[in-house]
Motif scaffolding. Sequence first.
Motif, PDB file in Angstrom:
ATOM      1  N   THR A   1       1.026  -1.085  -0.015  1.00 52.09           N
ATOM      2  CA  THR A   1      -0.086  -0.094   0.011  1.00 52.09           C
ATOM      3  C   THR A   1       0.807   1.362   0.091  1.00 52.09           C
ATOM      4  O   THR A   1       1.998   1.239   0.348  1.00 52.09           O
ATOM      5  CB  THR A   1      -1.048   0.009   1.267  1.00 52.09           C
ATOM      6  OG1 THR A   1      -0.157  -0.129   2.322  1.00 52.09           O
ATOM      7  CG2 THR A   1      -1.892  -1.119   1.281  1.00 52.09           C
ATOM      8  N   ASP A   2       0.325   2.367  -0.684  1.00 53.68           N
ATOM      9  CA  ASP A   2       1.135   3.501  -0.686  1.00 53.68           C
ATOM     10  C   ASP A   2       1.527   3.939   0.470  1.00 53.68           C
ATOM     11  O   ASP A   2       2.597   4.740   0.594  1.00 53.68           O
ATOM     12  CB  ASP A   2       0.286   4.467  -1.481  1.00 53.68           C
ATOM     13  CG  ASP A   2       0.476   4.301  -3.138  1.00 53.68           C
ATOM     14  OD1 ASP A   2       0.835   3.370  -3.335  1.00 53.68           O
ATOM     15  OD2 ASP A   2      -0.313   4.980  -3.853  1.00 53.68           O
ATOM     16  N   ASP A   3       0.829   4.020   1.536  1.00 51.54           N
ATOM     17  CA  ASP A   3       1.256   4.366   2.780  1.00 51.54           C
ATOM     18  C   ASP A   3       2.197   3.669   3.653  1.00 51.54           C
ATOM     19  O   ASP A   3       2.612   3.813   4.799  1.00 51.54           O
ATOM     20  CB  ASP A   3       0.099   4.763   3.763  1.00 51.54           C
ATOM     21  CG  ASP A   3      -0.819   3.577   4.019  1.00 51.54           C
ATOM     22  OD1 ASP A   3      -0.382   2.534   3.801  1.00 51.54           O
ATOM     23  OD2 ASP A   3      -1.742   3.864   5.016  1.00 51.54           O
ATOM     24  N   GLY A   4       2.530   2.473   3.018  1.00 53.02           N
ATOM     25  CA  GLY A   4       3.572   1.424   3.798  1.00 53.02           C
ATOM     26  C   GLY A   4       2.918   0.665   4.953  1.00 53.02           C
ATOM     27  O   GLY A   4       3.598  -0.275   5.411  1.00 53.02           O
ATOM     28  N   THR A   5       1.541   0.861   4.879  1.00 52.92           N
ATOM     29  CA  THR A   5       0.866  -0.003   6.052  1.00 52.92           C
ATOM     30  C   THR A   5       0.807  -1.511   5.833  1.00 52.92           C
ATOM     31  O   THR A   5       1.165  -2.306   6.628  1.00 52.92           O
ATOM     32  CB  THR A   5      -0.484   0.477   6.527  1.00 52.92           C
ATOM     33  OG1 THR A   5      -0.367   1.878   6.787  1.00 52.92           O
ATOM     34  CG2 THR A   5      -1.216  -0.179   7.719  1.00 52.92           C
ATOM     35  N   HIS A   6       0.611  -1.919   4.698  1.00 48.69           N
ATOM     36  CA  HIS A   6       0.578  -3.368   4.225  1.00 48.69           C
ATOM     37  C   HIS A   6       1.420  -3.660   3.123  1.00 48.69           C
ATOM     38  O   HIS A   6       1.594  -2.955   2.248  1.00 48.69           O
ATOM     39  CB  HIS A   6      -0.860  -3.476   3.827  1.00 48.69           C
ATOM     40  CG  HIS A   6      -1.943  -3.425   5.096  1.00 48.69           C
ATOM     41  ND1 HIS A   6      -2.230  -4.645   5.680  1.00 48.69           N
ATOM     42  CD2 HIS A   6      -2.680  -2.577   5.327  1.00 48.69           C
ATOM     43  CE1 HIS A   6      -3.364  -4.193   6.446  1.00 48.69           C
ATOM     44  NE2 HIS A   6      -3.471  -2.873   6.354  1.00 48.69           N
ATOM     45  N   THR A   7       2.162  -4.706   3.507  1.00 46.33           N
ATOM     46  CA  THR A   7       3.036  -5.529   2.365  1.00 46.33           C
ATOM     47  C   THR A   7       2.556  -7.022   2.410  1.00 46.33           C
ATOM     48  O   THR A   7       2.886  -7.550   3.520  1.00 46.33           O
ATOM     49  CB  THR A   7       4.598  -5.320   2.935  1.00 46.33           C
ATOM     50  OG1 THR A   7       4.751  -4.019   2.790  1.00 46.33           O
ATOM     51  CG2 THR A   7       5.252  -6.107   1.836  1.00 46.33           C
ATOM     52  N   VAL A   8       2.283  -7.190   1.441  1.00 46.88           N
ATOM     53  CA  VAL A   8       1.477  -8.660   1.281  1.00 46.88           C
ATOM     54  C   VAL A   8       2.180  -9.545   0.380  1.00 46.88           C
ATOM     55  O   VAL A   8       2.286  -9.165  -0.947  1.00 46.88           O
ATOM     56  CB  VAL A   8       0.105  -8.606   1.063  1.00 46.88           C
ATOM     57  CG1 VAL A   8      -0.510  -9.952   1.043  1.00 46.88           C
ATOM     58  CG2 VAL A   8      -0.753  -7.727   2.021  1.00 46.88           C
ATOM     59  N   HIS A   9       2.782 -10.550   0.609  1.00 51.92           N
ATOM     60  CA  HIS A   9       3.338 -11.469  -0.211  1.00 51.92           C
ATOM     61  C   HIS A   9       2.382 -12.589  -0.429  1.00 51.92           C
ATOM     62  O   HIS A   9       1.895 -13.283   0.425  1.00 51.92           O
ATOM     63  CB  HIS A   9       4.707 -11.874   0.342  1.00 51.92           C
ATOM     64  CG  HIS A   9       5.910 -11.043   0.552  1.00 51.92           C
ATOM     65  ND1 HIS A   9       6.275 -10.377  -0.349  1.00 51.92           N
ATOM     66  CD2 HIS A   9       6.164 -10.641   1.797  1.00 51.92           C
ATOM     67  CE1 HIS A   9       7.198  -9.590   0.414  1.00 51.92           C
ATOM     68  NE2 HIS A   9       7.144  -9.712   1.731  1.00 51.92           N
TER      69      HIS A   9
END
Length: 209
Positions: free
Chosen positions: A94-102
């Motif tokens: 997500t652009d705000d860096g809250t979620h990084t999902v693999h």
Amino acid sequence: MHNMFNISTVSELESAFQHYLKHLSVDHSITLSKKTKAQNTFAHFLGYENYSLALSEIEKKENSKLLLENGTPTENIYCSRVSKGYEIETTMITDDGTHTVHFDSSPIFLELLSKGNHKGIVDLVHRLKEDDFMSGYGTDDLALHFSNYDGSNEQYLQVRYAFEHNEQLPEDIEERGFSVNVDEHQILKWCQRFCDSNTVKSVKSIILE
């Protein structure tokens, strides 16, 4: 009489070849001393260039069938013994860096394969290539495919949660988007394992051009 034109598994191919070999050597007193020559002759009879190609193509069909029989692609892809090691690693941020999902995007390719839509697989890879396999509309679609996921697979639930997070952000916040990257080499590896030779050739040319 054994139906040699309805072969869908490797064991059926091998059994049909033995039947063919016996028919030549016993019924017609023809001895084919070289097994490879006999195999290639049999493969030509089935419409393949050689026996190795016939074996490869039938194995791919068999593996694809096994994948589909293990449940819906998006729900039970990891349950299949043949899918292990053939995931297509994809990352959503997500652009705000809250979620990084693999997550594994191979179920999208599998759905196309299950419908016999080989052209769809090639077209998808071409769209991903236009984005250099990162941060474009084509790669965005890989995550959007799971944006409303309602199953129990945790990785796809995390994709859905990331979209829900963005939707809940105030409208005046600019960083409400997302980006997606996908490993093109794993796409090729997956296609080489499960797709026919023509599809593999097309996908390879797109990725390596």
